[in-house]
Scaffold this motif. Structure first.
Motif, short mmCIF file in Angstrom:
data_model
loop_
_atom_site.label_atom_id
_atom_site.label_comp_id
_atom_site.label_asym_id
_atom_site.label_seq_id
_atom_site.Cartn_x
_atom_site.Cartn_y
_atom_site.Cartn_z
N ARG A 65 1.05 -0.91 0.29
CA ARG A 65 -0.32 0.42 0.02
C ARG A 65 1.19 0.83 -0.39
O ARG A 65 1.67 0.95 1.04
N SER A 66 0.51 2.33 -0.84
CA SER A 66 1.76 3.65 -1.15
C SER A 66 0.46 4.66 -1.06
O SER A 66 -0.45 4.67 -1.61
N PRO A 67 1.11 5.44 -0.26
CA PRO A 67 0.39 7.05 -0.16
C PRO A 67 0.11 7.79 -1.29
O PRO A 67 1.25 7.64 -1.95
N LEU A 68 -1.17 8.80 -1.34
CA LEU A 68 -0.68 9.45 -2.30
C LEU A 68 0.24 10.55 -2.71
O LEU A 68 -0.07 11.60 -1.76
N PRO A 69 1.01 11.14 -2.99
CA PRO A 69 2.26 11.80 -3.12
C PRO A 69 1.24 12.83 -3.31
O PRO A 69 0.68 13.11 -4.48
N TYR A 70 1.66 13.99 -2.63
CA TYR A 70 0.82 15.38 -2.75
C TYR A 70 1.47 15.85 -4.11
O TYR A 70 0.54 17.21 -4.87
N ALA A 71 2.45 15.73 -4.67
CA ALA A 71 3.21 16.17 -5.91
C ALA A 71 1.65 15.39 -7.30
O ALA A 71 1.85 16.27 -8.17
N ALA A 72 1.40 14.46 -7.08
CA ALA A 72 1.32 13.73 -7.57
C ALA A 72 -0.03 14.46 -8.22
O ALA A 72 -1.24 14.45 -8.78
N GLY A 73 -1.12 14.76 -7.38
CA GLY A 73 -2.13 15.79 -7.05
C GLY A 73 -1.88 16.92 -7.90
O GLY A 73 -3.19 16.77 -8.34
N ALA A 76 -1.59 15.87 -11.25
CA ALA A 76 -2.92 14.83 -12.16
C ALA A 76 -4.05 16.13 -12.33
O ALA A 76 -5.08 15.41 -13.69
N GLY A 77 -3.71 17.30 -11.69
CA GLY A 77 -4.88 18.04 -11.80
C GLY A 77 -4.35 18.42 -13.23
O GLY A 77 -4.98 19.60 -14.18
N LYS A 78 -2.85 18.77 -13.40
CA LYS A 78 -2.31 19.33 -14.68
C LYS A 78 -3.19 18.38 -16.09
O LYS A 78 -3.07 19.10 -16.96
N ALA A 79 -2.76 17.03 -15.91
CA ALA A 79 -3.29 16.12 -16.48
C ALA A 79 -5.25 16.17 -16.77
O ALA A 79 -4.89 15.87 -17.99
N PHE A 80 -5.54 16.64 -16.08
CA PHE A 80 -7.34 16.67 -16.74
C PHE A 80 -7.40 17.76 -17.30
O PHE A 80 -7.88 17.86 -18.54
N VAL A 81 -6.45 18.78 -16.83
CA VAL A 81 -6.60 20.32 -17.36
C VAL A 81 -6.29 19.88 -18.91
O VAL A 81 -7.27 20.25 -19.38
N ALA A 82 -5.20 19.35 -19.22
CA ALA A 82 -5.13 19.34 -20.68
C ALA A 82 -6.23 18.07 -21.02
O ALA A 82 -6.24 18.47 -22.19
N TYR A 83 -6.37 16.84 -20.76
CA TYR A 83 -7.11 16.65 -21.46
C TYR A 83 -8.38 17.07 -22.01
O TYR A 83 -9.38 17.14 -22.86
N ARG A 84 -9.25 17.93 -20.55
CA ARG A 84 -10.55 19.41 -20.99
C ARG A 84 -10.40 19.68 -22.59
O ARG A 84 -10.94 19.89 -23.14
N ARG A 85 -8.84 20.29 -22.59
CA ARG A 85 -8.81 21.18 -22.97
C ARG A 85 -8.64 20.59 -24.56
O ARG A 85 -9.18 21.25 -25.53
N ARG A 86 -8.58 19.48 -24.71
CA ARG A 86 -8.92 18.36 -25.97
C ARG A 86 -9.94 17.67 -26.35
O ARG A 86 -9.84 17.02 -26.86
N GLY A 87 -10.95 18.57 -25.29
CA GLY A 87 -11.51 17.87 -25.67
C GLY A 87 -12.78 16.79 -24.18
O GLY A 87 -13.99 16.03 -25.25
N TYR A 98 -4.97 10.86 -11.35
CA TYR A 98 -3.78 10.92 -10.43
C TYR A 98 -3.23 9.74 -10.43
O TYR A 98 -1.88 9.59 -9.59
N ILE A 99 -3.64 8.41 -10.62
CA ILE A 99 -2.95 7.31 -10.72
C ILE A 99 -1.97 7.26 -11.71
O ILE A 99 -0.74 6.82 -11.39
N GLY A 100 -2.05 7.87 -12.20
CA GLY A 100 -0.94 7.71 -13.91
C GLY A 100 0.57 8.70 -13.08
O GLY A 100 1.56 8.65 -13.24
N ALA A 101 -0.13 9.55 -12.53
CA ALA A 101 0.35 10.68 -11.65
C ALA A 101 1.25 10.40 -10.92
O ALA A 101 2.86 10.85 -10.93
N HIS A 102 0.76 9.75 -10.22
CA HIS A 102 1.17 8.96 -9.00
C HIS A 102 2.76 7.98 -9.12
O HIS A 102 3.77 7.98 -9.49
N ALA A 103 2.53 7.18 -10.23
CA ALA A 103 3.51 6.70 -11.10
C ALA A 103 4.35 7.68 -11.68
O ALA A 103 5.77 6.68 -11.60
N ALA A 104 4.17 8.11 -12.74
CA ALA A 104 5.23 9.33 -12.61
C ALA A 104 6.01 9.85 -11.82
O ALA A 104 7.07 9.90 -12.26
#
Length: 130
Positions: A65-73, A76-87, A98-104
């Motif tokens: 079990r791994s906690p979620l890093p705040y930097a991943a939050g 994740a927000g920036k990636a979601f904004v990019a996703y929305r901007r792409r439609g 968030y899962i992708g950002a945690h891995a990154a």
């Protein structure tokens, strides 16, 4: 890190993906540790009526079990904004970002069937996919 779709494939014995997911999970376990975070745990929980059954399926000695890093939050927000901007649709689950950002952020390999989104928004994350 193991994405919920792979774990649910195994738990539900999915007719299409169950065999691939089981084999990929076993191979990943031979290579190293299997990691989940609270979001993955929550997504997998939909397949179980009781928390005890979920914990039996994801024993802590096998699934770290791994906690979620705040930097991943933030990422994740920036990636979601990019996703929305792409439609991208507003209904897309932010937890996947968030899962992708945690891995990154944690420099983890991600075992998943959802390669398109992760490759697009988290290109530095190594993926194990069908």
């Amino acid at each position: 890190m193991v994405d919920a779709n792979v774990l649910l494939d195994v738990a539900t014995r999915d007719a299409r993906w169950g065999n691939w997911s089981r084999a990929a999970l076993e191979a990943a376990a031979r290579r190293g540790r299997l990691l989940i975070n609270p979001l993955i745990y929550a997504e997998v929980s939909i397949g179980f009526a009781r928390i005890e059954d979920l914990d039996d399926a994801l024993p802590p000695h096998l699934y770290e079990r791994s906690p979620l890093p705040y930097a991943a939050g933030f990422l994740a927000g920036k990636a979601f904004v990019a996703y929305r901007r792409r439609g991208g649709e507003r209904t897309s689950p932010l937890p996947d970002f968030y899962i992708g950002a945690h891995a990154a952020i944690s420099r983890l390999t991600l075992l998943t069937r959802d390669s398109a989104r992760y490759r697009t928004y988290f290109p530095t994350v190594p993926l194990i996919t069908p």
